[in-house]
Design a protein around this motif. Structure first.
Motif, PDB file in Angstrom:
ATOM      1  N   ILE A  27       0.833  -1.200   0.000  1.00  0.00           N
ATOM      2  CA  ILE A  27       0.000   0.000   0.000  1.00  0.00           C
ATOM      3  C   ILE A  27       0.867   1.250   0.000  1.00  0.00           C
ATOM      4  N   TYR A  28       0.262   2.351  -0.364  1.00  0.00           N
ATOM      5  CA  TYR A  28       0.934   3.646  -0.288  1.00  0.00           C
ATOM      6  C   TYR A  28      -0.079   4.665   0.180  1.00  0.00           C
ATOM      7  N   VAL A  29       0.429   5.764   0.732  1.00  0.00           N
ATOM      8  CA  VAL A  29      -0.447   6.798   1.267  1.00  0.00           C
ATOM      9  C   VAL A  29       0.036   8.175   0.818  1.00  0.00           C
ATOM     10  N   PHE A  30      -0.944   9.058   0.667  1.00  0.00           N
ATOM     11  CA  PHE A  30      -0.688  10.484   0.472  1.00  0.00           C
ATOM     12  C   PHE A  30      -0.807  11.090   1.857  1.00  0.00           C
ATOM     13  N   ALA A  31       0.217  11.739   2.329  1.00  0.00           N
ATOM     14  CA  ALA A  31       0.215  12.222   3.711  1.00  0.00           C
ATOM     15  C   ALA A  31       0.186  13.747   3.773  1.00  0.00           C
ATOM     16  N   GLU A  32      -0.821  14.361   3.104  1.00  0.00           N
ATOM     17  CA  GLU A  32      -0.937  15.816   3.147  1.00  0.00           C
ATOM     18  C   GLU A  32      -1.018  16.315   4.581  1.00  0.00           C
ATOM     19  N   ARG A  42      -3.614  23.769  -0.184  1.00  0.00           N
ATOM     20  CA  ARG A  42      -2.989  23.879  -1.500  1.00  0.00           C
ATOM     21  C   ARG A  42      -2.514  22.511  -1.987  1.00  0.00           C
ATOM     22  N   ILE A  43      -1.819  21.803  -1.112  1.00  0.00           N
ATOM     23  CA  ILE A  43      -1.297  20.485  -1.483  1.00  0.00           C
ATOM     24  C   ILE A  43      -2.440  19.538  -1.838  1.00  0.00           C
ATOM     25  N   GLY A  44      -3.478  19.529  -1.024  1.00  0.00           N
ATOM     26  CA  GLY A  44      -4.617  18.657  -1.294  1.00  0.00           C
ATOM     27  C   GLY A  44      -5.234  18.928  -2.655  1.00  0.00           C
ATOM     28  N   ALA A  45      -5.389  20.202  -3.001  1.00  0.00           N
ATOM     29  CA  ALA A  45      -5.974  20.565  -4.298  1.00  0.00           C
ATOM     30  C   ALA A  45      -5.054  20.150  -5.447  1.00  0.00           C
ATOM     31  N   GLU A  46      -3.753  20.369  -5.286  1.00  0.00           N
ATOM     32  CA  GLU A  46      -2.806  19.997  -6.335  1.00  0.00           C
ATOM     33  C   GLU A  46      -2.743  18.488  -6.511  1.00  0.00           C
ATOM     34  N   VAL A  47      -2.729  17.751  -5.411  1.00  0.00           N
ATOM     35  CA  VAL A  47      -2.699  16.283  -5.484  1.00  0.00           C
ATOM     36  C   VAL A  47      -3.966  15.772  -6.174  1.00  0.00           C
ATOM     37  N   GLN A  48      -5.112  16.338  -5.822  1.00  0.00           N
ATOM     38  CA  GLN A  48      -6.361  15.909  -6.452  1.00  0.00           C
ATOM     39  C   GLN A  48      -6.335  16.171  -7.952  1.00  0.00           C
ATOM     40  N   ALA A  49      -5.833  17.331  -8.369  1.00  0.00           N
ATOM     41  CA  ALA A  49      -5.752  17.655  -9.796  1.00  0.00           C
ATOM     42  C   ALA A  49      -4.839  16.672 -10.529  1.00  0.00           C
ATOM     43  N   ILE A  50      -3.725  16.314  -9.915  1.00  0.00           N
ATOM     44  CA  ILE A  50      -2.806  15.348 -10.524  1.00  0.00           C
ATOM     45  C   ILE A  50      -3.479  13.987 -10.640  1.00  0.00           C
ATOM     46  N   CYS A  51      -4.122  13.548  -9.576  1.00  0.00           N
ATOM     47  CA  CYS A  51      -4.812  12.252  -9.591  1.00  0.00           C
ATOM     48  C   CYS A  51      -5.904  12.226 -10.657  1.00  0.00           C
ATOM     49  N   ASP A  52      -6.647  13.314 -10.772  1.00  0.00           N
ATOM     50  CA  ASP A  52      -7.693  13.388 -11.792  1.00  0.00           C
ATOM     51  C   ASP A  52      -7.099  13.309 -13.190  1.00  0.00           C
ATOM     52  N   ARG A  53      -5.983  13.977 -13.398  1.00  0.00           N
ATOM     53  CA  ARG A  53      -5.349  13.997 -14.715  1.00  0.00           C
ATOM     54  C   ARG A  53      -4.815  12.615 -15.113  1.00  0.00           C
ATOM     55  N   TYR A  54      -4.230  11.894 -14.165  1.00  0.00           N
ATOM     56  CA  TYR A  54      -3.670  10.572 -14.485  1.00  0.00           C
ATOM     57  C   TYR A  54      -4.737   9.485 -14.534  1.00  0.00           C
TER      58      TYR A  54
END
Length: 83
Positions: A27-32, A42-54
């Motif tokens: 497993i892996y985790v995003f630890a914002e 900011r980090i949460g929004a950027e991570v979500q945008a990246i996840c949506d794009r991929y």
């Protein structure tokens, strides 16, 4: 997401300041939450945008974990329980 996109995906996530980490070997985790308080939104929004794009990546979970481990970005539970 395709397998060959994993390195770019992880690099982009790390660039946001999000400490993405493998836990064990599966497993892996995003630890914002571990980021400075003023950066969490900011980090949460950027991570979500990246996840949506991929796109969907569940089918690559083990490969993502393996790549994170190869970068030294992992937390090994067994080693922690020995102390």
């Amino acid at each position: 997401m395709r397998k060959e996109q994993i390195p770019d995906f992880i690099e982009e996530i790390i660039a946001t300041g999000c400490p993405i980490t493998a836990v064990g070997h599966d497993i892996y985790v995003f630890a914002e939450i571990d980021a400075p308080e003023e950066d969490v939104d900011r980090i949460g929004a950027e991570v979500q945008a990246i996840c949506d794009r991929y796109g969907a990546r569940d089918h690559l979970q083990l490969e993502i974990v393996a790549h994170l481990r190869s970068l030294g970005r992992f937390y090994d539970l067994k080693a922690e329980t020995l102390h």
